[in-house]
Design a protein around this motif. Structure first.
Motif, PDB file in Angstrom:
ATOM      1  N   GLN A 466      66.198  -9.737   0.827  1.00  0.00           N
ATOM      2  CA  GLN A 466      66.350 -10.920  -0.253  1.00  0.00           C
ATOM      3  C   GLN A 466      66.991 -11.732   0.635  1.00  0.00           C
ATOM      4  OE1 GLN A 466      69.268 -10.234  -3.303  1.00  0.00           O
ATOM      5  NE2 GLN A 466      68.660 -12.178  -4.537  1.00  0.00           N
ATOM      6  N   VAL A 467      66.427 -13.205   0.763  1.00  0.00           N
ATOM      7  CA  VAL A 467      66.894 -14.295   1.309  1.00  0.00           C
ATOM      8  C   VAL A 467      67.475 -15.299   0.274  1.00  0.00           C
ATOM      9  CG1 VAL A 467      65.678 -13.673   3.307  1.00  0.00           C
ATOM     10  CG2 VAL A 467      64.879 -15.089   1.639  1.00  0.00           C
ATOM     11  N   GLY A 468      68.128 -16.362   0.769  1.00  0.00           N
ATOM     12  CA  GLY A 468      68.448 -17.432   0.190  1.00  0.00           C
ATOM     13  C   GLY A 468      67.292 -18.477   0.278  1.00  0.00           C
ATOM     14  N   HIS A 499      70.400  -9.533   1.137  1.00  0.00           N
ATOM     15  CA  HIS A 499      70.580  -7.945   0.900  1.00  0.00           C
ATOM     16  C   HIS A 499      69.362  -7.340   1.669  1.00  0.00           C
ATOM     17  CE1 HIS A 499      73.755  -8.453  -1.660  1.00  0.00           C
ATOM     18  NE2 HIS A 499      73.229  -9.505  -2.167  1.00  0.00           N
ATOM     19  N   PHE A 500      69.165  -6.160   2.255  1.00  0.00           N
ATOM     20  CA  PHE A 500      68.189  -5.497   2.852  1.00  0.00           C
ATOM     21  C   PHE A 500      67.824  -3.916   2.275  1.00  0.00           C
ATOM     22  CE2 PHE A 500      67.059  -2.746   6.433  1.00  0.00           C
ATOM     23  CZ  PHE A 500      65.708  -3.378   6.821  1.00  0.00           C
ATOM     24  N   GLY A 550      68.011  -6.702  -5.290  1.00  0.00           N
ATOM     25  CA  GLY A 550      69.016  -7.380  -4.778  1.00  0.00           C
ATOM     26  C   GLY A 550      70.443  -6.673  -4.784  1.00  0.00           C
ATOM     27  N   LYS A 551      71.430  -7.376  -4.870  1.00  0.00           N
ATOM     28  CA  LYS A 551      72.937  -6.450  -4.726  1.00  0.00           C
ATOM     29  C   LYS A 551      73.073  -5.491  -5.784  1.00  0.00           C
ATOM     30  CE  LYS A 551      77.972  -7.680  -4.771  1.00  0.00           C
ATOM     31  NZ  LYS A 551      78.132  -6.735  -3.675  1.00  0.00           N
ATOM     32  N   TYR A 552      72.588  -5.880  -7.098  1.00  0.00           N
ATOM     33  CA  TYR A 552      72.897  -5.007  -8.134  1.00  0.00           C
ATOM     34  C   TYR A 552      71.594  -4.225  -8.812  1.00  0.00           C
ATOM     35  CZ  TYR A 552      77.250  -7.741  -8.413  1.00  0.00           C
ATOM     36  OH  TYR A 552      78.552  -8.279  -8.060  1.00  0.00           O
ATOM     37  N   MET A 553      70.636  -4.341  -7.958  1.00  0.00           N
ATOM     38  CA  MET A 553      69.342  -3.643  -8.372  1.00  0.00           C
ATOM     39  C   MET A 553      68.722  -3.202  -7.191  1.00  0.00           C
ATOM     40  SD  MET A 553      66.052  -4.882 -10.649  1.00  0.00           S
ATOM     41  CE  MET A 553      65.015  -5.451  -9.219  1.00  0.00           C
ATOM     42  N   SER A 554      68.532  -1.964  -7.060  1.00  0.00           N
ATOM     43  CA  SER A 554      67.843  -1.303  -5.936  1.00  0.00           C
ATOM     44  C   SER A 554      66.232  -1.356  -6.245  1.00  0.00           C
ATOM     45  CB  SER A 554      68.527  -0.001  -5.518  1.00  0.00           C
ATOM     46  OG  SER A 554      69.619   0.089  -5.371  1.00  0.00           O
TER      47      SER A 554
END
Length: 800
Positions: A466-468, A499-500, A550-554
């Motif tokens: 996930q990138v900006g 996030h990776f 992302g941060k809160y969803m794998s």
């Protein structure tokens, strides 16, 4: 454990290439060719090719009409045959063996009763390695009775075992316990985010433009990924290189036309297709001004251009554009649009190896407008995926084929914007964009270990970033929920890593041939999915909210094991199969009770994450040849989810859990002019939550629901459709027409579309105090809405 997995992966790759190397050493000289229909230059799939004095070494052509047969001492006579076409016998010299030779077969001049034309080998389901793969020939799809006379691809796939529908009139698919967003629907290799028109009543695929449709619901090849449940791979028809051809139809609510033929020379072709509804034209005939000013329409446009750059190179360019619009008296408007484009370069490296490079872009956007001085707004969103895929294929020997390649994908989910009108009291809303890169590498091989035992192995490795440009909210105790306070936020610049995630996806399948008519197959697949839909609707809506990992969803992960038994009877005229599967799903999301996800920039506070699992068994009996053809299918399947915070943490059924599913499809040809079709479907009602009581707040009656989700069910769903087709059997005419008369819901079953729990006055659902007088009774009632009962339609189809 990590060390063990790493060594296991290395060992897996080493074994795969070790097999490749050992078998490639056995390679010898081969002769290549291409078999096509002389009338339209379409490839003939499953044609038989063999040396005249050695039938045992025969092969069949692949999906591109190509064949590869072991060479022998030349000159020698090579035979090419295909059911319904004249046989070709050609003397092959040493000089001809060094290049690819094309065979153009002529159709036999026989009556239709004497010709049996099949798009695949009669014993294909027994001999191939594919578990959980299903195909419906385009001609069969066209003969299935249809809603409003609109022949539909996705609704036809619902008639196959293991595939279930969202409800009355919809094209949403639920495959082997997976939700609708777990299906990858792709057109010429490019994903289609919303493959439906009219809120799911019709799919975006015009049958005249289609060449082939494959549904993978079990053993998905390693060259495909990105979704858990299924792959629906749709390819467009290429034009013929001889002369202009066309076909189309005029139906109850839409018309369509497809033209194809040579473009500049016999080395380039085109195929262009269009479809448009005229439902909005009927609205203008209404005497009711409220109805007359409404707008309701959709259209499709697709094109395929093919260019042959010599004997070794071919380039295709494909594009699709389609849109819907619903407008109510110039006050409310809802529209959505798909645009898909794809280009492919196919290169023959040598007689044993090939390379394909594909580049694509898919974009989906919607817009909602409400014209009101006090509450007006404009709401729009756009999301897209761009990608590139390269694949090398190698025919190592007549007992092994291998492939490897890469795929890169870029996701862009634009900010959701809610712009109020000038004097509107609504507050503007703008969310942050979501972007991500997915880079995947894959390899696989099909190996015939013994004359009875074959295997297909594959490995896919995906790397997701996930990138900006983007934003992450930080919560107390790092727990995102509506009660937690946002303590800070982190902003990321364009393309800055956020996030990776990464995941290995092994796939393996085996087929054991018990005898020429009976085989046993088994397969294991692991899949990762990095996008999901958060929606209150199980059927899928044009405004559904797509979410990136992302941060809160794998990312989602599934492991599926399937076993199948396949048996043919009566010289392959009948097919019978039983397939059973079990699927484990991790990191699946669902909405909290009362959640709202359409406008929030903190969607993580409205969803919960947990696990799911599904199991089922599928039976299929199919008759492929003769005057009467069709199939009978039965599926028993169950799916559950366990998510902390939903249903008190206990397992529950999602709405699309429908244990029993029966479908019957019959087609009968009475004569070359008359034929008929019949379908019957029966399914268990979908799981829902009904109120267990009511309570009052400010003199309003509010329904009270149980803490347990989806404990109730709609009544069982069943429906029968029928159609009759008349066509002119005379040959030699440039214009050929046919009439199709169909009836949807033959016996008028009132299948529920929705239930509403509300107060009913004077025992009238639509109580009007001006017409129905004073209120004399009042009670809480359940009001059922249904869409269709007995619905006839007529369609005129033509070819020239």
């Amino acid at each position: 454990m990590q060390l063990f997995l790493s060594r296991a992966n290395i060992l897996f790759i080493w074994i795969l290439f070790g097999i490749s190397g050992s078998l490639s050493a056995q390679n010898s000289s081969f002769f290549n060719g291409l078999v096509m229909d002389v009338t339209d230059s379409e490839p003939l799939i499953g044609a038989n090719v063999y040396w005249e004095d050695d039938v045992s070494t025969g092969v069949v052509t692949d999906v591109d009409g190509k064949f590869r047969i072991r060479s022998r001492e030349l000159p020698a006579r090579l035979v090419v045959s295909y059911i319904g076409f004249e046989r070709s016998i050609r003397n092959i010299s040493k000089n001809e063996a060094e290049k690819e030779i094309r065979y153009f077969l002529k159709p036999l001049e026989m009556s239709l009763e004497e010709i049996i034309i099949q798009e695949r080998r009669p014993d294909e389901q027994v001999r191939n390695l594919e578990t959980g793969k299903a195909s419906i020939p385009i001609e069969t799809i066209k003969n299935i009775p249809a809603l409003f006379g609109e022949v539909d691809l996705l609704r036809s796939l619902q008639l196959l075992p293991g595939v279930q529908t969202a409800g009355e009139g919809t094209t949403g698919l639920f495959v082997r316990g997976g939700s609708a967003d777990q299906n990858l629907v792709q057109l010429e290799g490019a994903p289609v985010f919303n493959p439906s028109h009219f809120f799911g009543f019709f799919s975006v695929f015009s049958p005249d433009a289609l060449d082939q449709v494959d549904l993978y619901k079990g053993n998905m090849p390693a060259s495909y990924g990105g979704r858990l449940s299924s792959l629906i791979d749709v390819s467009l028809k290429e034009g013929n290189n001889e002369q202009i051809h066309g076909e189309g139809g005029i139906g109850s609510i839409s018309s369509r036309l497809m033209l194809n033929g040579p473009l500049f020379s016999d080395k380039s072709t085109f195929a262009i297709s269009g479809r448009r509804t005229y439902a909005d034209l009927f609205l203008k005939l209404s005497s009711n001004e409220d109805v007359k000013n409404n707008k309701l329409n959709f259209h499709d446009l697709s094109a395929m251009f093919a260019f042959r750059l010599g004997d070794k190179d071919k380039i295709t360019l494909a594009s699709y554009e389609g849109s819907d619009f619903l407008g109510l008296d110039d006050q409310f408007g809802l529209g959505w649009r798909n645009w898909v484009s794809s280009s492919k370069w196919s290169h023959t490296i040598n007689e044993n190896s090939f390379f394909d490079l594909k580049v694509y872009h898919s974009r989906y956007q919607y817009k909602v407008e409400f014209d009101d001085p006090e509450a007006g707004f404009s709401w729009k969103n756009k999301l897209s995926e761009s990608g590139m895929k390269g694949q090398w294929s190698w025919i190592n020997s007549d007992k092994m084929q291998s492939y490897w390649g890469f795929q890169s994908q870029y996701y862009h989910f634009a900010p959701i914007g809610l712009d109020p009108a000038g004097d509107s009291a609504i507050e503007p809303i703008v969310t942050n964009p979501k972007n991500g890169f997915l880079i995947s590498a894959f390899l696989g091989a099909t190996v015939e270990l013994t004359p009875k035992l074959s295997t297909e192995v594959g490995l896919r490795w995906g790397f997701f970033h996930q990138v900006g440009k983007g934003l992450d909210y930080l919560y107390e105790n790092d727990i995102p929920n509506e009660e937690a306070n946002v303590i800070d936020s982190v902003s990321y610049n364009t393309l800055e890593p956020m996030h990776f995630y990464q995941g290995l996806e092994p796939r393996v399948a085996f087929r054991y041939l018990v005898n020429e008519e009976f085989s046993i197959k088994a397969a294991y697949n692991r899949n990762y999915q990095y996008v999901q839909i958060a929606s209150n609707s199980s059927a899928g809506l044009p405004i559904d909210r797509w979410i990136l990992a992302g941060k809160y969803m794998s990312p989602l992960r599934s492991d599926q094991v399937s076993i199948g038994f396949f048996r043919n009877f009566n010289e392959n005229k009948w097919e019978f199969s039983v397939e059973t599967y079990a699927k484990d799903i991790r990191n699946v999301i669902d909405l909290k009770n009362g959640a709202s996800v359409l406008f929030t920039d903190q969607v993580e506070t409205e969803i919960l994450t947990g696990d799911g699992y599904a199991l089922g068994v599928e039976f299929l009996l199919r008759k492929n040849v003769g005057k009467t053809t069709g199939w009978l299918a039965y599926t028993y399947s169950r799916t559950w989810r366990t998510i902390e915070g939903i249903s008190l943490g206990q397992r529950y059924n999602p709405r699309y859990d429908r244990p029993n599913d029966v479908t019957l499809v019959l087609n009968h040809e009475f004569s070359p002019a008359w034929s008929a079709g019949l379908t019957f479907v029966y399914t268990t009602g979908q799981a829902v939550s009904f109120p267990i009581g009511t309570y009052e707040v400010d003199n309003q009656v509010i329904p009270l629901y149980s803490d347990y989700r989806n404990e109730d069910r709609f009544p069982d769903y069943h429906r029968m459709d029928a159609s009759v087709t008349w066509k002119n059997p005379d040959k030699g005419r440039k214009w050929r027409g046919s009439w199709n008369f169909s009836i949807y819901n033959l016996y008028g079953r009132k299948n529920p579309f929705a239930y509403e729990f509300r107060t009913v006055f004077n025992d009238k659902i639509n109580y009007n105090p001006d017409d129905d007088g004073p209120i004399v009774s009042e009670k809480q009632s359940v009001v059922m809405t249904y869409l269709f009962t007995f619905l006839p339609s007529i369609t005129y189809n033509f070819q020239f």
